[in-house]
Write a protein that holds these residues in place. Structure first.
Motif, short mmCIF file in Angstrom:
data_model
loop_
_atom_site.label_atom_id
_atom_site.label_comp_id
_atom_site.label_asym_id
_atom_site.label_seq_id
_atom_site.Cartn_x
_atom_site.Cartn_y
_atom_site.Cartn_z
N LEU A 263 0.00 14.64 1.80
CA LEU A 263 -0.38 15.34 3.03
C LEU A 263 -1.75 16.00 2.91
N LEU A 264 -2.05 16.58 1.74
CA LEU A 264 -3.36 17.20 1.54
C LEU A 264 -4.47 16.16 1.66
N LEU A 265 -4.29 15.01 1.01
CA LEU A 265 -5.33 13.98 1.05
C LEU A 265 -5.40 13.30 2.42
N THR A 266 -4.30 13.31 3.14
CA THR A 266 -4.33 12.81 4.52
C THR A 266 -5.27 13.68 5.36
N PHE A 267 -5.17 14.98 5.19
CA PHE A 267 -6.07 15.89 5.90
C PHE A 267 -7.53 15.62 5.53
N VAL A 268 -7.82 15.47 4.23
CA VAL A 268 -9.19 15.22 3.78
C VAL A 268 -9.74 13.94 4.40
N ASN A 269 -8.93 12.87 4.41
CA ASN A 269 -9.39 11.59 4.93
C ASN A 269 -9.53 11.59 6.45
N CYS A 270 -8.75 12.42 7.12
CA CYS A 270 -8.92 12.57 8.57
C CYS A 270 -10.14 13.41 8.91
N TRP A 271 -10.50 14.31 7.99
CA TRP A 271 -11.58 15.24 8.27
C TRP A 271 -12.95 14.58 8.14
N SER A 272 -13.17 13.80 7.05
CA SER A 272 -14.51 13.28 6.82
C SER A 272 -14.50 12.16 5.78
N ALA B 213 4.89 15.39 -4.62
CA ALA B 213 4.24 14.13 -4.24
C ALA B 213 3.92 14.12 -2.75
N ALA B 214 4.85 14.62 -1.95
CA ALA B 214 4.62 14.68 -0.50
C ALA B 214 3.46 15.62 -0.18
N CYS B 215 3.38 16.75 -0.87
CA CYS B 215 2.27 17.69 -0.66
C CYS B 215 0.93 17.05 -1.01
N CYS B 216 0.91 16.28 -2.09
CA CYS B 216 -0.31 15.57 -2.50
C CYS B 216 -0.77 14.62 -1.41
N PHE C 95 -4.27 11.85 -8.70
CA PHE C 95 -4.67 12.44 -7.42
C PHE C 95 -5.81 11.64 -6.80
N GLY C 96 -6.80 11.30 -7.64
CA GLY C 96 -7.90 10.48 -7.15
C GLY C 96 -7.45 9.10 -6.73
N ALA C 97 -6.46 8.54 -7.43
CA ALA C 97 -5.96 7.21 -7.07
C ALA C 97 -5.23 7.24 -5.73
N VAL C 98 -4.46 8.30 -5.48
CA VAL C 98 -3.82 8.44 -4.17
C VAL C 98 -4.88 8.46 -3.07
N ARG D 45 0.81 -1.22 0.00
CA ARG D 45 0.00 0.00 0.00
C ARG D 45 0.85 1.28 0.00
N PRO D 46 1.78 1.44 0.95
CA PRO D 46 2.55 2.69 0.91
C PRO D 46 3.41 2.82 -0.33
N CYS D 47 3.92 1.68 -0.83
CA CYS D 47 4.73 1.71 -2.04
C CYS D 47 3.88 2.12 -3.24
N SER D 48 2.68 1.54 -3.34
CA SER D 48 1.77 1.89 -4.44
C SER D 48 1.39 3.36 -4.37
N GLN D 49 1.14 3.85 -3.16
CA GLN D 49 0.77 5.25 -3.02
C GLN D 49 1.91 6.17 -3.42
N ALA D 50 3.14 5.77 -3.09
CA ALA D 50 4.30 6.56 -3.48
C ALA D 50 4.44 6.60 -5.00
N ILE D 51 4.22 5.46 -5.67
CA ILE D 51 4.30 5.40 -7.13
C ILE D 51 3.29 6.36 -7.76
N VAL D 52 2.05 6.29 -7.29
CA VAL D 52 1.00 7.12 -7.87
C VAL D 52 1.24 8.60 -7.59
N ALA D 53 1.70 8.91 -6.39
CA ALA D 53 1.98 10.31 -6.05
C ALA D 53 3.13 10.86 -6.89
N LEU D 54 4.15 10.03 -7.15
CA LEU D 54 5.26 10.47 -7.99
C LEU D 54 4.79 10.70 -9.43
#
Length: 487
Positions: free
Chosen positions: A164-173, A159-162, A316-319, A125-134
């Motif tokens: 982190l932004l989606l981490t906030f969205v998923n923590c929010w709601s 990629a890191a900004c992407c 972005f949607g895949a991340v 999972r983290p590896c796949s997410q890194a690939i998509v974010a890159l």
């Protein structure tokens, strides 16, 4: 445990969110809020990410010809459909978040389940997410660095900004996360439909000179490696099973969402590749770091600038899809006592915020590796080994627990076929690339000492209790989380 420590833990469990839970009686539990449409967009959004824009060159490189590469794309789609069909029975029979982790736990017990959990949480999972974010970063920066490849530092930072932004969205709601998934899935399908429409127009003009079997390899190993790239692009067909507890009427909606999504993605992928080859030669595809951008520059003129943005929306949607579903796997593992207890915490907004943060942190660590193709090979080996083990649960449970309720009952021919194909897909490249396979095996085997030292009651080290309690209490205060309510 000392009374003081016990009291402190209870205080963290109950007091940290008292004001929030009094206001929102639903806080502290995951809720079934996802419709059939949400389920479809989660699967489609998770599958269609970087793969269709990264993998065409990998599939072509290993097959040697355009027509052979198209066959690999179609067979990969059918292979994924067979696996999804098997998962439909498992998902409606064992309705727990965590998907194949829950199925392996039920079938083979805690050790095998932990190995699966470790592979998925620490590698896949983290590896796949890194690939998509890159990939997201490459396409966003491509219009700026049109004459050269974007700098690696800028790519990684974006990629890191992407993430982190989606981490906030998923923590929010959860609702906000699914809305992001819905809209970015529509955007990525629009981008692909534009490419497909252009490809159909090119076919009508007679541009079929690249569609030949000339140069097709007869090396079995290369063909198997081509399936790594093809199947990577389809990775995500099982992601809805990971959040089945949040899906409305899962017995009805899970199989429908899987069937609609896998069929749609196979058709879209095949026609997108056909479109690429109506305009680009095999050499151009192999040499392009951004195939869709090269394709658009040839056909769309000034509108070509919009294609990188559409592709960025796709990735972005895949991340977001990977983050949304992966956090539930961490949550499921923690609920079984095989991950730190703090990952079971649910915020007052009914999101598993600590688990989301854990996925994000691991993904950020994988951004240190910039070789996307190497990451794909590591992910491919671990993924298909694990999914094959999960599909094996289906015939085993038929024998060991024949009385389990099965709303969907799959013909055993399909899981047997899938398991045989999985063995071939894993074994052949393992012989051909022993170094990468060795690294993959070592990464998997790191689960063994972790299990023995931290989880097995006969051998585990008991000196970490105070440390984990302190970390749990701190995380609860930082994320305003409590242990989930028992439904």
């Amino acid at each position: 445990m000392s009374p003081k420590a016990k009291s402190g833990e209870d205080e963290c469990d109950t007091d940290a969110l008292k004001s929030d839970t009094e206001q929102d009686d639903k806080g502290g539990a995951l809720e079934a809020k996802m419709s059939l449409l949400n389920g479809i967009t989660v699967i489609v959004g998770s599958i269609i990410g970087s793969g269709i824009f990264v993998s065409p060159s990998g599939v072509l490189r290993y097959t040697g010809s355009v027509n052979a590469s198209l066959l690999v794309w179609i067979i990969s789609g059918v292979f994924s459909m067979v696996g999804a069909y098997c998962y439909a029975e498992l998902g409606t029979m064992i309705r727990l978040s965590g998907a194949d982790y829950a199925y392996i736990m039920e079938t083979f017990g805690p050790f095998a389940a932990f190995v699966r959990l470790w592979i998925e949480c620490m590698i896949v999972r983290p590896c796949s997410q890194a690939i998509v974010a890159l990939t997201f970063s490459v396409y966003v920066l491509k219009p700026i660095f049109s004459e050269c490849d974007p700098p690696q530092e800028a790519t990684r930072l974006l990629a890191a900004c992407c993430i982190l932004l989606l981490t906030f969205v998923n923590c929010w709601s959860v609702r906000a996360a699914t809305r992001v998934q819905d809209w970015f899935t529509y955007a990525k399908l629009l981008a692909l439909f534009i490419i497909i429409a252009a490809g159909i127009y090119q076919l009508c003009l007679g541009h079929v000179e690249n569609f030949t079997f000339e140069g097709t390899t007869d090396d079995v190993t290369s063909i198997a490696l081509s399936f790594y790239s093809g199947l990577f692009a389809y990775n995500g067909w099982n992601y809805l099973n990971f959040i089945i507890e949040e899906l409305k009427d899962p017995v009805r909606n899970l199989p429908r969402a899987i069937a609609i999504s896998c069929t749609l993605v196979t058709i879209v992928y095949t026609f997108t590749n056909v479109a690429f080859y109506t305009t680009l030669s095999p050499t151009e595809v192999l040499n392009s770091a951004a195939v869709a951008v090269t394709f658009a520059e040839r056909l769309f003129g000034w509108f070509a600038l919009a294609i990188p943005l559409f592709v960025a929306a796709s990735t972005f949607g895949a991340v977001n899809g990977v983050l949304l579903t992966s956090s539930r796997l961490f949550y499921a593992g923690a609920a079984q006592g095989q991950m730190p207890g703090l990952l079971t915490m649910v915020s007052a907004r009914a999101t598993p915020a600590p688990a989301v943060l854990a996925v994000a942190l691991l993904s950020l660590l994988y951004l240190a590796v910039s070789d996307i193709q190497a990451l794909i090979n590591y992910v491919g080996f671990a993924t298909w080994l694990s999914i094959g083990a999960a599909v094996l649960c289906l015939p085993v449970l038929r024998y060991t627990q024949p009385n389990l309720e099965r709303p969907i009952k799959v013909n055993l021919f399909f899981p047997v076929l899938y398991i045989i194909c999985t063995i071939l897909v894993v074994a052949v490249p393992a012989v051909a690339s022993p170094a990468e396979t060795g690294v993959g095996c070592l990464m998997i085997l790191t689960a063994v000492p972790v299990y023995l030292l931290l989880l097995d009651p006969r051998t585990r080290f008991n000196g970490l209790g105070y440390l984990t309690e302190a970390a749990t209490c701190l995380m609860q205060k930082l994320t305003l989380s409590v242990r989930p309510k028992i439904k």
